[in-house]
Scaffold this active site. Sequence first.
Site: not given
Length: 955
Positions: A146, A561
């Site tokens: 800040h 696959h």
Amino acid sequence: MLFEDRQKNRSTGPTLIGFNQTQNEHENTVCPTHPESSDRILKIKEALTKTKILEKCTVLTNFLEIDDADLEVTHDKSMVKDLMESEKKTQEDINSQCEKYDSVFMTENSMKVAKDGVACVRDLTNRIMANEASNGFAVVRPPGHHADSVSPCGFCLFNNVAQAAEEAFFSGAERILIVDLDVHHGHGTQRIFYDDKRVLYFSIHRHEHGLFWPHLPESDFDHIGSGKGLGYNANLALNETGCTDSDYLSIIFHVLLPLATQFDPHFVIISAGFDALLGDPLGGMCLTPDGYSHILYHLKSLAQGRMLVVLEGGYNHQISAVAVQRCVRVLLGYAPFSIELNEAPKESTVDSCVSLVSVLRHHWNCFDYFPSRTSLRLAQWPIVNTKVIYNYDPTTRRADTGEIIQDELASTEFTASDVIPTENMETLIYFNEGDDAHFDLEEDNHPEKPARTRRILKTLRESGVLEKCVDRNCERIATNEEIRLVHTKKMLEHLRTTETMKDEELMEEAEKEFNSIYLTRDTLKVARKAVGAVLQSVDEIFEKDAGQRNALVIVRPPGHHASASKSSGFCIFNNVAVAAKYAQRRHKAKRVLILDWDVHHGNGTQEIFYEDSNVMYMSIHRHDKGNFYPIGEPKDYSDVGEGAGEGMSVNVPFSGVQMGDNEYQMAFQRVIMPIAYQFNPDLVLISAGFDAAVDDPLGEYKVTPETFALMTYQLSSLAGGRIITVLEGGYNLTSISNSAQAVCEVLQNRSMLRRLREEKEQFATKPQKIESSCIKTIREVCAVQQKYWSILKGFQVTPSNYGLDIDDEAYDDDSIDMADQSSSSGSSSSSTRPSHNLEIMDSGPAHAVVPLATCPHLKEVKPLPPAKINARTACSECQIGAEVWTCLTCYKYNCGRFVNEHAMMHHLSSSHPMALSMADLSVWCYPCDSYVHNPALIGAKSAAHESKFGETMPS
């Protein structure tokens, strides 16, 4: 050593923890139970000690002293002088001095404490930038974000992260990312770097349209920097309390990571405020300690892991300490603990995200996924309102923080799993030296050849990676029972007949009975050993706590696959599918994630689990509208599973041009990681085909080893780090070995040490390009998958959201490379917009475009200049005469968003709010995100009408 050389020679080092030893000399003398107290640090030390994390770190407490000149790099000399005078004052005078500031307290020793904190962050930064350490955490107070260049504020005296950034610049960094996670906006940091493009400041904070401290309009999304820093300030302003891990991770994947990746920082600084935690007395948010650690984990993939975390706020001391402990675990290389994302991000969070994107997308093409917000035919966000709303009344008296009794706050306890194990983490490498017995009897140069695994192992050995891992020549042979967890008895028996066939019979059998398969008499044995190696990796991963081990399995033949009943596509058994079933059966893994990045879709794996609700199959593959192998298989985005498995198949089917790093990274950010997080697996299996790699002869894509590594790193955030990578395809020996090495490095280092792109390819000289067909595909995937995964909801933009009939071509092209199409479009773009507006207006009240009758920015409309208005002029920036607008404040002419967007750029740089279209004489207000028609605008419209048509505008 030059920074460029340090980038090339980046290696792992210790994690630094820095404490400013004097921090207990800075206390609030007026309010002894003030939440910003020395107890914060004591609780953190206790947590790190109790869980044995501190033993794994290098702890630093003594630092080179800094002087006023160091502080004046980020703070005005007058500010430094005023604060330093407190050392000579009485406490009463100090308290009076503090009343000049907002929420500041000091003692006579506060300057010493604050300077120690700055010295700590600068020292840690220097060591990290010098490659003496991987990363660090500065556990210091007072906090800093800040404090701006002229004043302390909000418990902060000097801005620690700004000081760290300056030290990083001094050490060679050219771009620094500051991410502020504190629930309060770090307006001090923002102000210091607001016009500096070397720093990208990104803040996620509670705003509530200005109702939450610090009550500043500049904390909202529309403040994106100025001058050279325009576009380098990003405020993700949250306008609702109760935001959870789902909200924060949505922000990370949809906004922060794409932006940060394109910025490509050399150093990352985290303003680590822990007041967004559930249980914090000031924050009002519901982020968990583990949620914090996941955010940190993904940001650690940037800047080759160069990260400094700096403590900011956090006022439930015990829960903040837990969060710090979780974050330091991640800095040390441990995967974060799993989290559950059971709810969708709030609508207000999505609103905040796309509001920020709407003002940043003109500066960063990583946001091309999102269409232009103010283009009516693309404005299909169902819940977004980007109007800037500021509700805070500055005359209202600000409530004081007051005392907070820590014993009355929520708390949590550490468990045995929080304690860091004494043994080191391991990466296991499995291979099968006998896999060369499986080869093509007819073709010596078949792409799926034994040299694939041999070359990978050779590269790992020569690079020194293998010696850092635990390598195993695995002789385990999968049993019939294990294989039949997935495959049919008939399939197994058929393969057993090949063990006694002659070569001629094997070749005939392969051609007659199989698709893209070759056989030898040893094929079945080699395939069993491939499965066995993967199963062995599962056993050894589950022997240890999550994250202690991960694995790379370098075996062949590949598997994805192969279906339950048939070998296919170079694959005999489905190695990964058997492993998933085995993990569920043997180790009680409830949910298994399979991520397949082979360029060919793993049709076998998907088929096996298509109706399974406990195994998720995700695939990124080349599709080419169904014309790429495997042809005729369900592998499009609409193939999502069936029955109980509906939503458990996620396909990202790329078509068209060659895809590369940017496209794969976007798929991960938008699709893979959000869904995977919500699925929350107990085990991650990667079907690691490297045939999407650069120069692969079958894949023809261009994914680099670094992106394969990044995908591995991101997936390692799941399942507590239980991840196994299994070789599938990849047929260029150099590409496959380099890619496997990059993946192995990430598994072993638990960090991304490689740069994602070469210096010459940085955004500043070569903006990243996302292929339009990729964006179209990802939009389609998300539009379908959001039905099943709430974390995607609200971010998706499709014509169906509003029932508008929009052709795909127009839908895609207008959100990508608009500048490229405009130069040859003549005046067509200027006529498209009004006619389409009328079409929408005719479609009914649900889609009517109704201009505002008034707006607060009309006061910015200035009188006509002496030359009045020239409706036939060109853009003052690019000299293109299509779709020109004039600013109603300074009357500068600029082109619209379908050309080069100079009108929008002018608004962003000047804050001039309103512009008049030379095409249809409409007036657009940028801050209100709306058309406006008001009597105050008649003069300008009449002048434009007379210039355009040579006659007075009808009344």
